[in-house]
Design an enzyme around this catalytic site. Sequence first.
Site, PDB file in Angstrom:
ATOM      1  CG  HIS A 106    -105.970-100.485 -13.003  1.00 39.92           C
ATOM      2  ND1 HIS A 106    -105.856-101.235 -14.379  1.00 39.92           N
ATOM      3  CD2 HIS A 106    -105.621 -99.013 -13.335  1.00 39.92           C
ATOM      4  CE1 HIS A 106    -105.186-100.214 -15.307  1.00 39.92           C
ATOM      5  NE2 HIS A 106    -104.921 -99.087 -14.814  1.00 39.92           N
ATOM      6  CB  THR A 173    -100.524-106.231 -19.260  1.00 40.79           C
ATOM      7  OG1 THR A 173    -100.952-105.328 -19.663  1.00 40.79           O
ATOM      8  CG2 THR A 173     -98.883-106.293 -18.917  1.00 40.79           C
TER       9      THR A 173
HETATM   10  P1  OAD Z   1    -106.079-107.420 -21.288  1.00 43.63           P
HETATM   11  O1  OAD Z   1    -107.209-108.371 -21.409  1.00 43.63           O
HETATM   12  O2  OAD Z   1    -105.908-106.302 -22.126  1.00 43.63           O
HETATM   13  O3  OAD Z   1    -104.708-108.496 -21.797  1.00 43.63           O
HETATM   14  C1  OAD Z   1    -104.601-109.381 -21.246  1.00 43.63           C
HETATM   15  C2  OAD Z   1    -103.293-110.078 -21.618  1.00 43.63           C
HETATM   16  O4  OAD Z   1    -102.916-111.525 -21.052  1.00 43.63           O
HETATM   17  C3  OAD Z   1    -103.028-110.259 -23.248  1.00 43.63           C
HETATM   18  O5  OAD Z   1    -101.907-109.813 -23.740  1.00 43.63           O
HETATM   19  C4  OAD Z   1    -103.073-111.851 -23.498  1.00 43.63           C
HETATM   20  O6  OAD Z   1    -102.115-112.334 -24.611  1.00 43.63           O
HETATM   21  C5  OAD Z   1    -102.571-112.277 -22.064  1.00 43.63           C
HETATM   22  N1  OAD Z   1    -102.883-113.672 -21.451  1.00 43.63           N
HETATM   23  C6  OAD Z   1    -103.857-114.217 -21.829  1.00 43.63           C
HETATM   24  N2  OAD Z   1    -103.872-115.581 -21.195  1.00 43.63           N
HETATM   25  C7  OAD Z   1    -102.584-115.538 -20.566  1.00 43.63           C
HETATM   26  C8  OAD Z   1    -101.995-116.414 -19.894  1.00 43.63           C
HETATM   27  N3  OAD Z   1    -102.373-118.028 -19.308  1.00 43.63           N
HETATM   28  N4  OAD Z   1    -100.766-116.351 -19.262  1.00 43.63           N
HETATM   29  C9  OAD Z   1    -100.133-115.303 -19.566  1.00 43.63           C
HETATM   30  N5  OAD Z   1    -100.749-114.252 -20.350  1.00 43.63           N
HETATM   31  C10 OAD Z   1    -101.835-114.342 -20.722  1.00 43.63           C
HETATM   32  O7  OAD Z   1    -105.750-107.420 -19.752  1.00 43.63           O
HETATM   33  P2  OAD Z   1    -104.815-106.130 -19.180  1.00 43.63           P
HETATM   34  O8  OAD Z   1    -103.780-105.524 -19.992  1.00 43.63           O
HETATM   35  O9  OAD Z   1    -104.616-106.480 -17.649  1.00 43.63           O
HETATM   36  O10 OAD Z   1    -108.556-101.934 -16.356  1.00 43.63           O
HETATM   37  O11 OAD Z   1    -105.872-104.920 -18.994  1.00 43.63           O
HETATM   38  C11 OAD Z   1    -105.543-103.590 -18.650  1.00 43.63           C
HETATM   39  C12 OAD Z   1    -106.655-102.829 -17.743  1.00 43.63           C
HETATM   40  O12 OAD Z   1    -107.611-102.929 -19.026  1.00 43.63           O
HETATM   41  C13 OAD Z   1    -107.253-103.650 -16.690  1.00 43.63           C
HETATM   42  O13 OAD Z   1    -106.643-103.427 -15.705  1.00 43.63           O
HETATM   43  C14 OAD Z   1    -108.832-103.097 -16.761  1.00 43.63           C
HETATM   44  C15 OAD Z   1    -108.886-103.190 -18.394  1.00 43.63           C
HETATM   45  O14 OAD Z   1    -109.884-102.457 -18.725  1.00 43.63           O
HETATM   46  C16 OAD Z   1    -109.869-101.136 -15.766  1.00 43.63           C
HETATM   47  O15 OAD Z   1    -110.732-101.561 -15.973  1.00 43.63           O
HETATM   48  C17 OAD Z   1    -109.716 -99.742 -15.396  1.00 43.63           C
END
Ligand code: OAD
Length: 229
Positions: A106, A173
């Site tokens: 991204h 994620t």
């Molecule tokens: P999300 O915010 O959707 O998901 C975050 C994940 O991290 C969730 O499953 C949480 O349970 C987990 N989490 C939270 N704290 C944590 C910790 N301390 N250790 C491990 N896991 C933890 O974020 P992404 O899946 O990265 O894209 O989001 C994907 C995309 O959506 C991003 O790249 C961004 C966003 O919109 C764009 O902006 C194009």
Amino acid sequence: MPMKKLVIFTGAGISAESGIKTFRDSDGLWENYKIEDVATIDAWHKNMSLVQEFYNQRRKTVLAAKPNKAHYALVELESKFKTTIITQNIDDLHERAGSKNVIHLHGQITKSCSSINKNEIFPIKGWELKMGELAPDGSQLRPFIVWFGEDVPLMDKAIIETYLADIFVVIGTSLQVYPAANLLYKLNKNCKIYAIDPHLEEGILPEGSTLIKKKATVGVDVLIEKLLK
Ligand code: OAD
């Protein structure tokens, strides 16, 4: 014996304990901003200053953050496995921890690009990218980010890496964003799958996956023990 191929697919959760907000957790970024206002190509065309300012603030946070134990643990694995990190994160914490082989699906917040040619990429000095700062082609410099509504140019490379994996690890994620989340469907059938995430539900992972339901900094110890057993 040749080294096994390890592919690690990371999201915002791996950087949460470095103080960078995730997107979809409670108090995540998308609770305070609308995706359609700041993270789409249409938003950029509609209000460039607002989008620029949103990413300037994100850049400030990233520059002030430091890699955490989970980022460093993945670097250690490079001596045991042929390792590739595929990250959805726009921060540079994997690189600052020392990971060598990182694919940023991204984009990268520390870089800018021409708004008429995304292959023209430049480093950004400091946190602020200003309106009026132009690329050599005369266009406004924009954050080097893949916005909703844009192609994901590194997806093909990520798919190939994923298909070749002997071990695939998902960290932090929610697997809600496509095409990135499609990687889970590109694994070969012999691939062993692990995930580290305190909130992810097992059902979203392919059958036979091992879910370590912990925060990244704690879960990596469990993962390493399992991988090196
Ligand atoms: P999300 O915010 O959707 O998901 C975050 C994940 O991290 C969730 O499953 C949480 O349970 C987990 N989490 C939270 N704290 C944590 C910790 N301390 N250790 C491990 N896991 C933890 O974020 P992404 O899946 O990265 O894209 O989001 C994907 C995309 O959506 C991003 O790249 C961004 C966003 O919109 C764009 O902006 C194009």
